[in-house]
Design an enzyme around this catalytic site. Sequence first.
Site, short mmCIF file in Angstrom:
data_model
loop_
_atom_site.label_atom_id
_atom_site.label_comp_id
_atom_site.label_asym_id
_atom_site.label_seq_id
_atom_site.Cartn_x
_atom_site.Cartn_y
_atom_site.Cartn_z
N HIS A 1 -5.64 0.73 8.26
CA HIS A 1 -6.38 -0.42 9.07
C HIS A 1 -6.50 -0.01 10.61
O HIS A 1 -5.74 0.63 10.76
CB HIS A 1 -5.52 -1.62 8.88
CG HIS A 1 -6.18 -2.64 9.62
ND1 HIS A 1 -7.42 -3.08 9.54
CD2 HIS A 1 -5.74 -3.99 10.67
CE1 HIS A 1 -7.73 -4.22 10.44
NE2 HIS A 1 -6.82 -4.66 10.84
N GLU B 1 -7.87 -26.36 -8.27
CA GLU B 1 -9.27 -25.86 -8.68
C GLU B 1 -9.96 -25.06 -7.86
O GLU B 1 -10.79 -24.29 -8.43
CB GLU B 1 -10.12 -27.05 -9.29
CG GLU B 1 -9.56 -27.98 -10.05
CD GLU B 1 -10.64 -29.17 -10.49
OE1 GLU B 1 -11.64 -28.92 -10.28
OE2 GLU B 1 -10.00 -30.18 -11.19
N SER C 1 14.21 -0.77 0.90
CA SER C 1 13.25 -0.02 0.05
C SER C 1 13.81 1.34 -0.20
O SER C 1 13.06 2.04 -1.26
CB SER C 1 11.92 -0.23 0.80
OG SER C 1 11.14 -1.46 0.91
N ASP D 1 0.90 -3.91 11.31
CA ASP D 1 0.07 -3.67 12.32
C ASP D 1 1.13 -3.81 13.65
O ASP D 1 1.14 -2.94 14.71
CB ASP D 1 -0.90 -4.58 12.38
CG ASP D 1 -2.13 -4.44 11.61
OD1 ASP D 1 -2.34 -2.96 11.02
OD2 ASP D 1 -2.87 -5.29 11.17
N GLY E 1 -2.09 -3.20 -3.21
CA GLY E 1 -1.54 -1.98 -3.54
C GLY E 1 -1.21 -2.17 -4.89
O GLY E 1 -1.28 -0.92 -5.83
N SER F 1 -20.93 -27.21 -13.85
CA SER F 1 -21.83 -28.14 -14.25
C SER F 1 -23.12 -28.53 -13.10
O SER F 1 -22.93 -28.05 -12.27
CB SER F 1 -21.02 -29.52 -14.37
OG SER F 1 -20.97 -30.09 -13.10
N LYS G 1 13.03 3.27 7.87
CA LYS G 1 14.23 3.54 8.77
C LYS G 1 15.63 3.49 8.01
O LYS G 1 15.55 2.93 7.02
CB LYS G 1 14.15 2.36 9.69
CG LYS G 1 14.38 1.00 9.35
CD LYS G 1 14.17 -0.08 10.22
CE LYS G 1 14.05 -1.52 9.62
NZ LYS G 1 13.80 -2.69 10.71
N GLN H 1 0.76 -1.24 0.00
CA GLN H 1 -0.13 0.23 -0.11
C GLN H 1 0.95 1.13 0.12
O GLN H 1 0.54 2.22 -0.57
CB GLN H 1 -0.95 -0.02 1.39
CG GLN H 1 -2.10 -1.00 1.10
CD GLN H 1 -3.09 -0.79 0.14
OE1 GLN H 1 -3.22 0.12 -0.27
NE2 GLN H 1 -3.93 -1.82 -0.36
#
Length: 337
Positions: free
Chosen positions: A109, A232, A54, A84, A135, A253, A49, A29
């Site tokens: 959230h 499936e 990232s 969280d 995201g 079916s 941090k 996100q």
Amino acid sequence: MAVEMFYDADADLSIIQGRKVAVIGYGSQGHAHSLSLRDSGVQVKVGLKEGSKSREKVTEQGLEVDTPAEVAKWADVIMLLAPDTAQAEIFTNDIEPNLEDGNALFFGHGLNIHFGLIKPPANVTIGMVAPKGPGHLVRRQFVDGKGVPCLIAIDQDPKGEGQALALSYAAAIGGARAGVIKTTFKEETETDLFGEQAVLCGGTEELVKTGFEVMVEAGYAPEMAYFEVLHELKLIVDLMYEGGIARMNYSVSDTAEFGGYLSGPRVIDADTKKRMQDILKDIQDGTFVKRLVANVEGGNKELEALRKKNAEHPIEVTGKKLRDLMSWVDRPITETA
């Protein structure tokens, strides 16, 4: 009870364009919010941090990055999108010391606010903007000129501007193009946790594993059992996702539809419903969150033990072998080493 809906015509984009937004976290996100806010003309910085892997990605994508504390000090709207279980510590160490009168603290959230794990000062607006999609989908829809529906909620509104600000933020990430639904922190948190535990993750996982066990114990090949109860499943879920339960039953079916009507209630009966109600009660009264917090404080030992047990189930061994035959299935990193 009908929900209250808002669209682009109801949102004033200039509100968020006139604010400085810090997005803390750059996961699924976080990257979608940050890039779309920027493309909507909003001043935005990303909080990560020191040493975060990232950081380089943020810079490559043309965004400014600094520590959570520094971006919190700079911003007047802070969107906390870290996991969280990490949010309370980030709030205490990096956000709370830098909050000023009139700031807004937003979440994707509601867990930490609803269950009191984060207790913000009374002079700060507390809101939520929560896209109902991952995201990458939020970002792709925004780029395509569309949007993913969003939830908004306001828990604390000292200046009476919370809803307009949340709606403006939602519009800036494309949510108001599809529709913004007004909710509460309580409703979003409790319904989200229940869906994950009783149906989407916990319920579905145990249904699949138990079906696999029943077939293998009856003498059927594990490979056949895997195809029928797990592989499936995607076909069925995709049909339900696209057009509801009726669309799914129309598409399968007559034999599958008739058998489902007869046998489904034998698997999910009144006793199952009662246990699901018990799960909801544990969420509502805080029992689950207390256990979640205890797990984190204990170094994630309970979670790691559960992960290990789950990974050792025979369906995982069979599945890995069969997925080696499926060139069209994206392989996770854990299976390509």
